[in-house]
Design an enzyme around this catalytic site. Structure first.
Site, mmCIF file in Angstrom:
data_model
loop_
_atom_site.group_PDB
_atom_site.id
_atom_site.type_symbol
_atom_site.label_atom_id
_atom_site.label_comp_id
_atom_site.label_asym_id
_atom_site.label_seq_id
_atom_site.Cartn_x
_atom_site.Cartn_y
_atom_site.Cartn_z
ATOM 1 N N ASP A 295 33.462 38.087 38.803
ATOM 2 C CA ASP A 295 33.245 39.522 38.710
ATOM 3 C C ASP A 295 31.800 39.733 38.249
ATOM 4 O O ASP A 295 31.171 38.822 37.704
ATOM 5 C CB ASP A 295 34.247 40.179 37.755
ATOM 6 N N TRP A 296 31.332 40.945 38.459
ATOM 7 C CA TRP A 296 29.910 41.259 38.244
ATOM 8 C C TRP A 296 29.526 41.151 36.754
ATOM 9 O O TRP A 296 30.042 41.868 35.911
ATOM 10 C CB TRP A 296 29.615 42.658 38.760
#
Ligand code: BGC
Length: 778
Positions: free
Chosen positions: A287-288
């Site tokens: 995930d970012w």
């Protein structure tokens, strides 16, 4: 200092050895797509291998612009598609292009406009995940995926960061709207249908967030403490089901820790379970900004670290230089990434139009929205609106300002929104102009007076309800034929919902409902409440002050038309709850552990309820919900008959069939739900669990449909942690066929003569702490 020196000397070594290799192949470099991936990898420098595993934002964080370019890596400081979530690096000398990844689950999230351009880049806002799951119609979700995926393709995007597939463990999770259900079967099947629809366009998806990402509070550091059984049967199961029926090009791991270790750093989760046990062949992306230990993330099995940060380059370089990360592991990661890149539209040079058919897709959005709205209450056939009703008094801010979807990465920049007021007007009703004017003026002026948020996706606090005087309400009750009140709630990424005024209605909303209801009742006129919400809210404090309640969810940009379609009976409601609405918040089994132990870093969340989440808890512990899982009314009635099995003793699989008949006077669809009760010999088991479901076609009055289901040995099994195995225990199993978890219409049983060990695994998801004490059944 010592570390930096070691890093430098290690790097120089690597660079030298690879430079000489590069020189020998200079004029005859392998090209991705023309040569084998192995040949391309063999021609890559260590720097290229490291940089390509990181998103292109790494370039922005780099202290000086040298290493990457000197090796032929092109870093995109700007995204190829404005507003996309990220891009990868390109290595032109080897024919490797940069690919584009964009959010999110309810439609493409990109910038709607670009500087110095008159063209617009709006995308269709489809209904949110919670609504799509309430359709219980995988074909329809697949259709939404097809339309949505076409926009992904035509806007030049390679991977859409959808669907979200976390379990709705607790009503307050701010991102529940992006997810499907409290049940892993419904979640997994919906996710698979969406993935298959999206990917039919030749673009990729990202099934997210793997795993146990069930709240937003302190999302980057929180620790979910979950037993192996609850993980296997509930939280991982949703992903396992999705992966059985689809092949998403990517899976995104989550931000949180699981039993003490970040999910993104867990080899057991990413490689042993996802790849080895479930045979997942695609790519795993972080995930970012899940920017913790990049070396462990790569070792766990990631091939893409997004959006990329320079310290991650240093981390990987250092680990390699110090024999803490083998180049073979990096090569494996790069191989997965290159295998993904060659499938993308960018690699195939697809000439995207930037002109998807938004008009056609709006119709898909509208149809899906009507199928997922749930009619919760309908006293004395208040709905569909009677033919003699012409004028409607419409109250509530969101009547005029529909919430199409939640905030954060799940938000969509759409070209327009059809409000409920517009939908009703188009359907031929007269809305009182005085009220309409007041609300629109009020909503517009509050919006205009607020500072424009820096990040439009971040969302803003709810506008307080417009104060409407008793006089006006009483006047309306005399003038109008009926009242409709819309109640809206929003939430999104980064924060959980507030119990006081997001789960519970605000006092101003409750008093509005009461006053309108009483004034209209005094005139023998009806009041309908329309819920424009993304997740479960409290109903107990106000639902008696309504004649009908339509749960419209956050229905996408055509929501106003879709609501009117249901209210008028143009479409007969067939949505069913994929999440339980409790009587009281404290009745939710995770309530006392949500969002976890405050004040501790990281926030620790104990999943004490174990497998007893949602209806598994309400049904087993006999707690009465406001509206149960699977519930939803129709304008017609149905009967379920002739539940039959093809055998009395289970043997590999068992086939069931049942006949559904429309016994009412208008055409409609019904959802048949098959629950299974298993013998609880060596472990406790929920009273029943959903094992299959199907939605009928549109049945005319008097028309019947026979629906067939097959249950396999998998469906009979539970995860027995002490044996590290999925086991179907010997004994009597009961199949209950119903139209909600509590509206069971037919029951039949069969016998399993001997215990079956379905899958022997190992308890891989280790816990840093001793196993938690969970609920253990009635
Ligand atoms: C979200 C993801 C999203 C990503 C890219 C993260 O903060 O958790 O769901 O896909 O950002 O925008």
């Amino acid at each position: 200092m010592k570390i930096i020196n070691q890093l430098k000397s290690g790097l120089i070594l690597c660079i030298c050895s690879l430079t000489s290799f590069a020189q020998t192949t200079k004029n005859n470099l392998p090209q991705l797509g023309k040569n084998s991936i192995q040949d391309v990898i063999a021609a890559m420098t260590i720097e290229e291998k490291i940089w390509i595993l990181l998103g292109s934002e790494t370039e922005l964080k780099k202290p000086k612009a040298d290493v990457a370019e000197s090796n032929g890596i092109i870093g995109y400081t700007d995204k190829k598609v404005a507003g996309a979530a990220g891009t990868t690096f390109a290595i032109p000398r080897l024919g490797i292009p940069a690919i584009v990844l964009a959010d999110g689950p309810a439609g493409v999230r990109i910038s709607p406009t670009r500087p110095n351009e008159s063209a617009t880049y709006y995308a269709t806002a489809f209904p949110v995940g919670t609504l799509l799951a309430s359709t219980w119609d995988t074909d329809l979700v697949n259709k939404v995926g097809k339309a949505f995926g076409n926009e992904v393709l035509e806007y030049g995007i390679d991977i859409i960061l959808a669907p979200g597939n976390n379990i709705q463990r607790n009503p307050l999770n701010g991102r529940n709207f992006e997810y499907f259900s409290e049940d892993p079967l419904v979640s997994g099947k919906m996710a698979a249908a969406m993935i298959n629809g999206l990917q039919s366009n030749g673009i990729g998806t990202s099934l997210k967030h793997f795993a146990a990402n069930n709240h937003e509070t302190r999302r980057f550091s929180t620790n979910a403490e979950v037993s192996e059984r609850a993980l296997r049967e509930i939280y991982l199961k949703a992903f396992q089901v999705a992966l059985k029926e689809s092949e998403p090009w990517t899976v995104m791991t989550s931000y949180n820790k699981l039993n003490g270790t970040y999910t993104a750093e867990r080899y057991d989760l990413v490689t042993e379970i996802l790849r080895n046990e479930w045979n997942y062949k695609g790519l795993v992306v972080t995930d970012w900004g899940a920017a913790k230990n990049v070396v462990d993330q790569v070792k766990a099995g990631h091939s893409l670290i997004m959006p990329g940060q320079y310290f991650q380059v240093e981390g990987l370089e250092y680990a390699m230089a110090n024999n803490k990360l083998d180049v073979a592991i990096i090569d494996q990661a790069v191989e997965k990434l290159l295998a993904l890149i060659v499938k993308t539209p960018t690699f195939k040079n697809y000439k995207f139009s930037n002109k998807p058919n938004l008009v056609e897709h709006a119709q898909v959005s509208r149809a899906a929205a009507t199928e997922g709205m749930v009619l919760l209450k309908n006293l004395d056939n208040t709905l569909p609106i009677a033919k003699n009703i012409k004028t409607i008094a419409t109250f509530g801010n969101t009547t005029y300002n529909l919430i199409t979807g939640g905030t954060g990465s799940g938000m969509v920049n759409k070209a327009y929104v059809v409000s409920m007021a517009q939908g009703l007007t188009t359907a031929g009703f007269t809305l009182d102009p005085q009220i309409e004017q007041r609300y629109t003026k009020y909503v517009d002026s509050v919006e205009a007076s607020r500072l424009k948020p820096k990040n439009p996706a971040a969302g803003r606090p709810q506008i307080p309800e417009l104060k409407i005087s008793d006089d006006l309400i009483i006047k309306q009750a005399l003038l109008s034929d009926m009242a409709i009140i819309s109640v809206g709630k929003n939430a999104g990424e980064g924060a959980d919902r507030n119990l006081d005024n997001n789960y519970h209605l605000m006092d101003s909303e409750i008093t509005l409902i009461k006053r309108v209801y009483e004034a209209f009742k005094a005139q023998r006129k009806k009041t309908v409440v329309v819920l424009n919400i993304g997740g479960v809210i409290d109903l107990a404090s106000w639902q008696n002050y309504s004649d009908a309640i339509l749960l419209a969810w956050q229905p996408g940009q055509e929501g106003g038309h879709a609501i009117a379609d249901i209210l008028t009976g143009k479409v007969n409601p067939s949505g069913k709850l994929a999440i339980t609405f409790p009587e009281k918040y404290v009745d939710v089994s995770s309530a006392k552990n949500f969002p976890g132990t405050q004040g501790v870093d990281p926030l620790n969340v104990v999943y004490e309820e174990g497998i007893y989440t949602g209806y598994r808890y309400f049904d087993t512990y006999m707690v009465k919900p406001a509206y149960e899982f699977g519930y939803g009314l129709s304008y017609t009635t149905f009967s379920l008959n002739n539940l039959t099995l093809d055998k009395v003793n289970f043997d590999k699989k068992i086939k069931a069939s049942i006949t559904i008949k429309n016994t009412g006077s208008v055409a409609g669809k019904e959802v048949v739900q098959i629950y299974l009760s298993a013998p609880a010999k060596s472990i406790d088991k929920p009273t029943q669990e959903l094992r299959a479901f199907a939605k009928t076609k549109l049945l005319k009055p008097g028309q019947s449909q026979k629906i067939k289901f097959t249950l396999t040995a998998d469906d009979l099994s539970s995860y027995i942690s002490s044996k590290a195995a999925w086991i179907a225990e010997e004994g009597r199993y009961t199949i209950s066929a119903g139209v909600s978890s509590r509206a069971i219409k037919q029951v039949i049983s069969f016998y399993l003569p001997i215990q079956l060990i379905i899958h022997q695994v190992s308890n891989q998801v280790k816990s840093a702490k001793p196993i938690i004490k969970e609920f253990t059944g009635k």
